[in-house]
Design a protein around this motif. Structure first.
Motif, PDB file in Angstrom:
ATOM      1  N   GLY A  33      23.116  80.739  86.302  1.00 32.72           N
ATOM      2  CA  GLY A  33      24.262  81.662  86.441  1.00 32.72           C
ATOM      3  C   GLY A  33      23.637  82.619  85.177  1.00 32.72           C
ATOM      4  O   GLY A  33      23.395  82.237  84.271  1.00 32.72           O
ATOM      5  N   ARG A  35      25.766  85.796  82.973  1.00 37.39           N
ATOM      6  CA  ARG A  35      26.546  86.778  82.614  1.00 37.39           C
ATOM      7  C   ARG A  35      26.184  88.095  81.887  1.00 37.39           C
ATOM      8  O   ARG A  35      25.559  87.829  80.862  1.00 37.39           O
ATOM      9  N   VAL A  39      30.296  89.877  82.515  1.00 38.36           N
ATOM     10  CA  VAL A  39      30.444  89.959  83.836  1.00 38.36           C
ATOM     11  C   VAL A  39      29.531  89.198  84.627  1.00 38.36           C
ATOM     12  O   VAL A  39      28.379  89.435  84.466  1.00 38.36           O
ATOM     13  N   GLU A  40      29.837  88.126  85.486  1.00 42.06           N
ATOM     14  CA  GLU A  40      29.040  87.440  86.182  1.00 42.06           C
ATOM     15  C   GLU A  40      28.173  88.464  87.218  1.00 42.06           C
ATOM     16  O   GLU A  40      28.606  89.057  87.991  1.00 42.06           O
ATOM     17  N   LYS A  41      26.721  87.989  87.353  1.00 40.14           N
ATOM     18  CA  LYS A  41      26.108  89.089  88.118  1.00 40.14           C
ATOM     19  C   LYS A  41      25.420  87.905  89.019  1.00 40.14           C
ATOM     20  O   LYS A  41      24.765  86.881  88.551  1.00 40.14           O
ATOM     21  N   THR A  42      25.287  88.154  90.576  1.00 40.27           N
ATOM     22  CA  THR A  42      24.777  87.234  91.354  1.00 40.27           C
ATOM     23  C   THR A  42      23.353  87.926  91.892  1.00 40.27           C
ATOM     24  O   THR A  42      22.643  87.217  92.832  1.00 40.27           O
ATOM     25  N   GLU A  78      23.914  86.301  78.848  1.00 37.99           N
ATOM     26  CA  GLU A  78      24.095  84.974  78.755  1.00 37.99           C
ATOM     27  C   GLU A  78      23.938  84.057  79.817  1.00 37.99           C
ATOM     28  O   GLU A  78      24.655  83.844  80.823  1.00 37.99           O
ATOM     29  N   TYR A  80      23.361  80.428  81.909  1.00 35.88           N
ATOM     30  CA  TYR A  80      24.004  79.173  81.798  1.00 35.88           C
ATOM     31  C   TYR A  80      23.591  78.411  83.200  1.00 35.88           C
ATOM     32  O   TYR A  80      23.276  78.891  84.181  1.00 35.88           O
ATOM     33  N   ARG A  82      25.239  76.281  86.234  1.00 35.78           N
ATOM     34  CA  ARG A  82      26.299  76.336  86.958  1.00 35.78           C
ATOM     35  C   ARG A  82      26.581  74.920  87.264  1.00 35.78           C
ATOM     36  O   ARG A  82      28.079  74.508  86.910  1.00 35.78           O
TER      37      ARG A  82
END
Length: 85
Positions: A33, A35, A39-42, A78, A80, A82
């Motif tokens: 994942g 950030r 903000v979380e980016k997909t 950032e 990480y 999941r």
């Protein structure tokens, strides 16, 4: 590398494009994942933590080969995992 020895920190530079030198199927299988600026980016295609950038897909644009167009954005990256193994 055996699965029990894979570090819990994603690599500094990673790409989802198999043609890239920074592509790693083993790492991507662990579901990374991102950030970006909190903000979380997909839709991240590639990132570099040390240089502070991500390449994200432009939803409606394609290049002349039919691949999604990407835009490079600068900021805090950032990565990480999941799922905890």
């Amino acid at each position: 590398m055996p699965e029990d020895q894979i570090p819990d920190v994603p690599p500094n530079h990673l790409s989802i494009d198999p043609r890239s030198a920074f592509y790693s199927e083993e790492v991507l299988r662990r579901d990374v994942g991102i950030r970006f600026n909190g903000v979380e980016k997909t839709n991240v295609h590639e990132y570099n933590v040390a240089e502070g950038w991500v390449r994200v897909e432009v939803p409606t644009a394609k290049d002349r080969r039919g691949n999604p167009m990407v835009v490079k954005l600068n900021g805090t990256v950032e990565p990480y995992f999941r799922r905890a193994k």
